[in-house]
Design a protein around this motif. Structure first.
Motif, short mmCIF file in Angstrom:
data_model
loop_
_atom_site.label_atom_id
_atom_site.label_comp_id
_atom_site.label_asym_id
_atom_site.label_seq_id
_atom_site.Cartn_x
_atom_site.Cartn_y
_atom_site.Cartn_z
N SER A 1 -14.48 -47.68 8.70
CA SER A 1 -14.71 -46.27 8.43
C SER A 1 -15.65 -45.64 9.46
O SER A 1 -15.63 -44.44 9.67
N SER A 2 -16.46 -46.46 10.12
CA SER A 2 -17.36 -45.84 11.11
C SER A 2 -16.78 -45.86 12.52
O SER A 2 -17.36 -45.28 13.43
N PRO B 1 -13.93 -44.36 13.77
CA PRO B 1 -13.58 -43.05 14.31
C PRO B 1 -14.79 -42.24 14.72
O PRO B 1 -14.75 -41.51 15.72
N TYR B 2 -15.87 -42.40 13.98
CA TYR B 2 -17.10 -41.68 14.31
C TYR B 2 -17.56 -42.05 15.71
O TYR B 2 -17.84 -41.19 16.54
N GLN C 1 -11.60 -31.57 13.74
CA GLN C 1 -11.93 -32.93 13.30
C GLN C 1 -13.34 -32.92 12.74
O GLN C 1 -14.26 -32.42 13.39
N VAL D 1 -15.99 -35.65 11.45
CA VAL D 1 -16.16 -37.09 11.36
C VAL D 1 -17.63 -37.43 11.10
O VAL D 1 -18.53 -36.88 11.71
N THR D 2 -17.84 -38.27 10.10
CA THR D 2 -19.19 -38.71 9.79
C THR D 2 -19.25 -40.22 9.94
O THR D 2 -18.23 -40.87 10.18
N MET D 3 -20.44 -40.76 9.73
CA MET D 3 -20.59 -42.21 9.83
C MET D 3 -19.78 -42.94 8.76
O MET D 3 -19.48 -44.11 8.88
N ASP D 4 -19.42 -42.21 7.70
CA ASP D 4 -18.65 -42.85 6.63
C ASP D 4 -17.16 -42.71 6.84
O ASP D 4 -16.37 -43.10 5.99
N GLY D 5 -16.77 -42.12 7.96
CA GLY D 5 -15.35 -42.04 8.25
C GLY D 5 -14.90 -40.63 8.58
O GLY D 5 -15.70 -39.70 8.65
N LEU D 6 -13.60 -40.51 8.76
CA LEU D 6 -13.01 -39.23 9.12
C LEU D 6 -12.89 -38.38 7.85
O LEU D 6 -12.17 -38.72 6.93
#
Lengths: 287, 134
Positions: free
Chosen positions: A42-43, A45-46, B7, B9-14
Motif C-alpha cells: 500500500s505504500s 504507489p506513494y 491522483q 496518494v498517501t502513505m497508506d496507499g492510493l
C-alpha cells in the motif's frame, strides 16, 4: 557398532530439534510477512508518485533558492542504511551491508543506521555515526520518521553534510529482494541519472510556486523525507521477513533431508548388528 | 466542464486515481481550486477540507492535512500526510482527541514543543470534525 548407533541416534535427535526451531521461525515469518507485505504494497504507489513528482520538479526547477534544491556545498555524505534487527534471514543483512559498503567507498560519510545489524556493523567498521537512536527497525512508527526527518533537515540546513543517500532492500517478490539505493537530498541530485536526455532539447517546464519556491520546499522536504523513510522501512521489513521465511524454509528442508540420510544409516547399522548377532549365535551353536 | 487526471496518494496507499473536474483544498497560503489545464504548479498543503468535483458532477469531501500538491502537464498529484474521506472519519475518536488536546493545553507548565504537539493534535481533530459535519 553399538556406540556408533548411539551417536547417530543423538545426531538425529539434535537435527530434529533444530528443524523444529527453523520450522517455527518459518511459520512466524510467514504470518508476519502477510501483514508487512500489505503495508509495503500500500505504500509503494506513494513512494513511486512522490519520487516521480519530485524528479519532475527537480528537472523543471530553475531557481535554486532553497538549500534543499541547491547543489550541496559540503562534500560530506549522509547514508541512511536500513537493515534488520536480527540475523537468520539468509543473505538479507549481508547483501545490504555489502552493497552499502560499495556505495560508501571513497566518500566522506557519516551513517544513520536503522536496524540493530546496521548499527553493529558500522560501529565495528568505525564509520562515524550520525545517531543510533533508531536502532530497532521493528519499533519505528510514523512519528519516529518525522523525528528522523527533522533531525536530518536541521543538520542539512546547518551544512553538516551536502548529500543524503538512502540504502534499503526493495521487495521485488516473495522470493527476490534486492538492495537498492536512492539519492534523497538535495533535489538536484535527481538530475544526474538522466542528464543525457535533457540535451535532446527537452524544454524545462516552468513551475509556479506559491507562496514561493523556498517556502514550498521548506514545507515539503521534511514531509517528503519522512514519507520516503517510512515507506522504505516498510518495504525493508517486508523484505527481511520474506528473506527469513525463504532461508528457514531451506533450513527445514535440509534438516529433513539430513534426518532421512541419518535414519537410513542408522537402520543399516542396526540391521548389520542384528545380522552379526545372529551369525555369532549360529556360530556359537555349531561349535 | 473538462476534466483532468487527479491522483491522491498517501502513505497508506492510493486514495484516488482518476478523472476530476475540480479540486479545492487549503494550502499553507489559503484555499486554492485546481481546474483542468492549470499552469504547472506546486505548493504545500495546509490543514482543511478538500472538495473534489468528480467527473459525473458529484462532490466528495475529505480531511486533508499536510504534504504537497503539484500540477504537471495537466496531471494533478496530491500527496498529503493525512487524507480521510468524509465517510471514513471516526467522529467520536476525533471528539475524544479534541477534548484531550484541550485538556492538555490548559496545563500552563508545558514545554513549547509539547504545546505545539497538542495544538497540532487539536487542529487535526478540528479539521476532521469540520469535514465530517459539512
Amino acid at each position: 557398532m553399538a556406540a556408533n548407533m548411539k551417536a547417530v541416534k543423538l545426531r538425529i535427535r539434535s537435527v530434529q530439534s533444530t528443524m523444529q526451531i527453523t520450522k517455527a521461525m518459518q511459520l512466524v515469518a510467514a504470518s508476519k510477512l502477510r501483514k508487512a507485505k500489505e503495508k509495503a504494497d500500500s505504500s509503494k504507489p506513494y513512494l513511486n508518485i512522490l519520487q516521480s513528482t519530485l524528479i519532475d520538479i527537480a528537472e523543471g526547477n530553475t531557481d535554486f533558492q532553497s538549500c534543499f534544491t541547491k547543489i550541496g556545498k559540503s562534500d560530506k555524505w549522509l547514508f541512511i542504511v536500513v537493515a534488520g534487527d536480527r540475523g537468520l534471514a539468509g543473505g538479507y543483512n549481508s547483501n545490504l551491508l555489502k552493497f552499502a559498503e560499495e556505495e560508501i567507498k571513497g566518500k566522506d560519510v557519516s551513517v544513520l543506521p536503522i536496524g540493530k545489524k546496521s548499527v553493529e556493523y558500522f560501529k565495528r567498521k568505525n564509520v562515524p555515526i550520525f545517531t543510533d537512536e533508531y536502532a530497532e527497525v521493528a519499533k519505528i512508527n510514523i512519528s519516529d520518521c518525522f523525528g528522523i526527518s527533522k533531525l536530518i533537515c536541521d543538520a542539512y540546513r546547518a551544512g553538516e553534510f551536502g548529500h543524503v543517500f538512502l540504502c534499503y532492500t526493495n521487495f521485488v517478490s516473495m522470493l527476490s529482494q534486492v538492495p537498492e539505493s536512492c539519492s534523497i537530498l538535495p533535489l538536484s541530485d535527481f538530475d544526474v541519472t538522466d542528464s543525457d536526455s535533457e540535451e535532446e532539447g527537452k524544454s524545462r517546464n516552468l513551475i509556479l510556486y506559491e507562496p514561493d519556491s523556498e517556502a514550498v520546499f521548506n514545507f515539503i522536504v521534511p514531509e517528503y523525507l519522512a514519507g520516503i523513510l517510512y515507506t522504505s522501512i516498510n518495504i525493508s521489513v517486508a523484505s527481511e521477513l520474506a528473506a527469513r521465511r525463504t532461508a528457514m524454509e531451506a533450513a527445514t528442508d535440509n534438516a529433513g533431508e539430513m534426518i532421512e540420510t541419518l535414519s537410513l544409516y542408522y537402520n543399516r547399522a542396526r540391521q548389520a548388528s542384528i545380522t552379526q548377532e545372529i551369525t555369532e549365535i549360529v556360530a556359537g551353536a555349531e561349535a | 466542464m473538462s476534466s483532468f487526471h487527479l491522483q491522491v496518494v498517501t502513505m497508506d496507499g492510493l486514495a484516488y486515481d482518476g478523472e476530476a473536474q475540480k479540486i479545492m483544498l487549503r494550502t499553507v497560503d489559503g484555499d486554492v481550486a485546481i481546474l483542468a489545464r492549470h499552469i504547472n504548479y506546486c505548493t504545500a498543503i495546509g490543514m482543511g477540507t478538500a472538495h473534489i468535483l468528480m467527473e459525473d458532477g458529484k462532490e466528495r469531501k475529505a480531511a486533508c492535512i499536510g504534504g504537497m500538491l503539484s500540477v504537471m502537464d495537466n496531471v494533478c498529484r496530491v500527496i498529503p500526510t493525512t487524507w480521510e474521506w468524509q465517510e471514513d472519519i471516526d467522529v467520536s475518536r476525533a471528539e475524544a482527541a479534541k477534548k484531550k488536546a484541550e485538556e492538555r493545553l490548559k496545563d500552563t507548565t508545558l514545554s513549547p514543543a509539547a504545546i505545539a504537539r497538542a495544538e497540532a493534535k487539536l487542529y487535526r481533530a478540528l479539521v476532521r470534525i469540520g469535514t465530517a459535519q459539512k
